[in-house]
Enzyme design. Structure first.
Site, PDB file in Angstrom:
ATOM      1  N   GLN A 142      12.453   2.090  -6.811  1.00  0.00           N
ATOM      2  CA  GLN A 142      12.376   3.520  -7.164  1.00  0.00           C
ATOM      3  C   GLN A 142      11.160   3.804  -8.044  1.00  0.00           C
ATOM      4  OE1 GLN A 142      15.167   1.703  -7.189  1.00  0.00           O
ATOM      5  NE2 GLN A 142      16.986   2.937  -6.757  1.00  0.00           N
ATOM      6  N   ASN A 185      22.409   2.995 -16.896  1.00  0.00           N
ATOM      7  CA  ASN A 185      21.224   3.412 -16.131  1.00  0.00           C
ATOM      8  C   ASN A 185      20.873   2.260 -15.187  1.00  0.00           C
ATOM      9  OD1 ASN A 185      19.149   5.442 -15.629  1.00  0.00           O
ATOM     10  ND2 ASN A 185      17.715   4.008 -16.534  1.00  0.00           N
ATOM     11  N   LYS A 186      19.840   2.453 -14.404  1.00  0.00           N
ATOM     12  CA  LYS A 186      19.426   1.474 -13.390  1.00  0.00           C
ATOM     13  C   LYS A 186      19.357   0.057 -13.945  1.00  0.00           C
ATOM     14  CE  LYS A 186      18.830   1.981  -9.947  1.00  0.00           C
ATOM     15  NZ  LYS A 186      19.995   1.715  -9.065  1.00  0.00           N
ATOM     16  N   ASP A 188      22.575   7.497 -16.107  1.00  0.00           N
ATOM     17  CA  ASP A 188      23.570   7.873 -15.089  1.00  0.00           C
ATOM     18  C   ASP A 188      24.899   8.300 -15.705  1.00  0.00           C
ATOM     19  OD1 ASP A 188      21.603   6.161 -13.459  1.00  0.00           O
ATOM     20  OD2 ASP A 188      22.849   7.217 -12.005  1.00  0.00           O
TER      21      ASP A 188
HETATM   22  O1  MRU Z   1      20.318   4.108  -7.792  1.00  0.00           O
HETATM   23  P1  MRU Z   1      19.586   5.337  -8.233  1.00  0.00           P
HETATM   24  O2  MRU Z   1      18.178   5.388  -7.713  1.00  0.00           O
HETATM   25  O3  MRU Z   1      20.362   6.604  -7.974  1.00  0.00           O
HETATM   26  O4  MRU Z   1      19.487   5.176  -9.813  1.00  0.00           O
HETATM   27  C1  MRU Z   1      18.888   6.209 -10.554  1.00  0.00           C
HETATM   28  C2  MRU Z   1      18.727   5.916 -11.987  1.00  0.00           C
HETATM   29  O5  MRU Z   1      19.152   4.895 -12.491  1.00  0.00           O
HETATM   30  C3  MRU Z   1      18.058   6.978 -12.819  1.00  0.00           C
HETATM   31  O6  MRU Z   1      17.378   6.411 -13.901  1.00  0.00           O
HETATM   32  C4  MRU Z   1      19.155   7.913 -13.367  1.00  0.00           C
HETATM   33  O7  MRU Z   1      19.960   8.391 -12.334  1.00  0.00           O
HETATM   34  C5  MRU Z   1      18.583   9.044 -14.106  1.00  0.00           C
HETATM   35  S1  MRU Z   1      17.860  10.206 -13.019  1.00  0.00           S
HETATM   36  C6  MRU Z   1      17.302  11.515 -13.907  1.00  0.00           C
END
Ligand code: MRU
Length: 305
Positions: free
Chosen positions: A178, A229-230, A219
């Site tokens: 990402q 978070n990720k 998240d």
């Molecule tokens: O698996 P993803 O790409 O949905 O994960 C996204 C994240 O971890 C972002 O950092 C989080 O959703 C914040 S988005 C403003």
């Protein structure tokens, strides 16, 4: 160039369909995906055609409006969307907000409000940047992830507009990239100087004094401030603490989950091991939890906490 909110996700009432900029195909191709049914939209969320906590919530809100336009069973539609991804609380927040009025107008208002929250929190977060800041970010918390403007990337762009940002190191963000695919693409469109690094390079860049702060999205933020978070975010927070670097989380209030007391109770999505390797057994937790002690500040639209 700035991505308009309706380019990222919208309800096309004429079809009807939820139309998404397919994030799986970026940055190579900017292709729109039309989800004509709720199961199609749930699949698009599962497979990350639309992703990022606030954007998942916005897409689900449009999904409920789509269900109503199609005359679907609304409880079933809600369950289908709720079972798409477990960690981002924005999904459940948005579904609850749509329960008493699953109209296109309500979904559009939710989308507009989310983008407005992003602009407000970015302005607060920009105050944390000193002139010539060299920032590091992880995953994608840009307009793609919020339905417009962005959270952590929103903070970066607000700091850039105020001439406080020198450069951004963008974690590649294994395994689905990402950072390398989406954040780098957004920063390029916005004209913000940046360089993609392998996730494993972050420690060395900090040790060399090349990082002044870390900024990420979230998240789900538990009542005590523990933040999901990720995957990889927790490691960055540990590294930042070791090197005496501030670690900031920027997220709208739709990401706060007062019902969940601590990070230990946050459901962590485990994705298919095939995203890591096709050849061997693999484990693929998609998120981790950063304990609140490692977070210097959480920034929402209401200010810096
Ligand atoms: O698996 P993803 O790409 O949905 O994960 C996204 C994240 O971890 C972002 O950092 C989080 O959703 C914040 S988005 C403003």
């Amino acid at each position: 160039m700035d991505l308009r909110p309706e380019q990222i996700v919208r309800l096309d009432e004429a079809v009807p369909a939820v139309a998404l900029l397919d994030q799986r195909r970026l940055p190579g191709e900017a292709v729109e995906l039309a989800c004509r049914t709720v199961p199609e939209l749930a699949d698009a969320i599962k497979t990350l055609a639309v992703r990022g906590a606030p954007a998942i919530g916005v897409a689900a809100a449009y999904g409920m409006a789509l269900a109503q336009l199609c005359g679907d069973d609304l409880r079933e539609a809600e369950q289908t969307l709720a079972s798409s991804r477990p960690t981002a609380v924005n999904l459940f927040w948005a579904l609850e907000r749509m329960r008493d009025d699953p109209s296109p107008e309500r979904a559009r208002a939710l989308h507009d409000e989310e983008v407005d929250r992003c602009r407000r929190m970015a302005a607060h977060a920009a105050e944390l940047f000193e002139p010539h800041t060299r920032a590091l970010t992880h995953c994608n918390a840009g307009g793609l992830a919020t339905g417009g403007y962005g959270s952590a990337v929103g903070a970066l762009r607000a700091a850039h507009e105020r001439n406080r940002l020198e450069h951004v190191l963008v974690d590649e963000t294994r395994p689905l990239l990402q950072g390398a695919r989406l954040t780098a693409w957004e920063l390029e469109q916005l004209g913000i100087p940046h360089a993609v690094i392998a996730d494993s390079a972050a420690a060395a860049m900090m040790a060399r004094g090349e990082v002044d702060l870390v900024v990420t999205g979230a998240d789900r933020i538990a009542a005590n401030g523990d933040t999901a978070n990720k995957i990889g975010t927790y490691g960055l927070a540990v590294l930042a603490r070791h090197h005496g670097i501030p670690f900031y989380v920027v997220a709208p209030s739709s990401t706060l989950d007062p019902q969940t007391k601590t990070g230990a109770a946050i459901p962590i999505e485990e994705r298919d091991g095939g995203e890591i390797t096709q050849r061997f057994a693999a484990r693929n937790p998609a998120f981790d939890v950063t304990p609140r002690e490692l977070i210097t500040a959480i920034v929402t639209e209401d200010g810096v906490l």
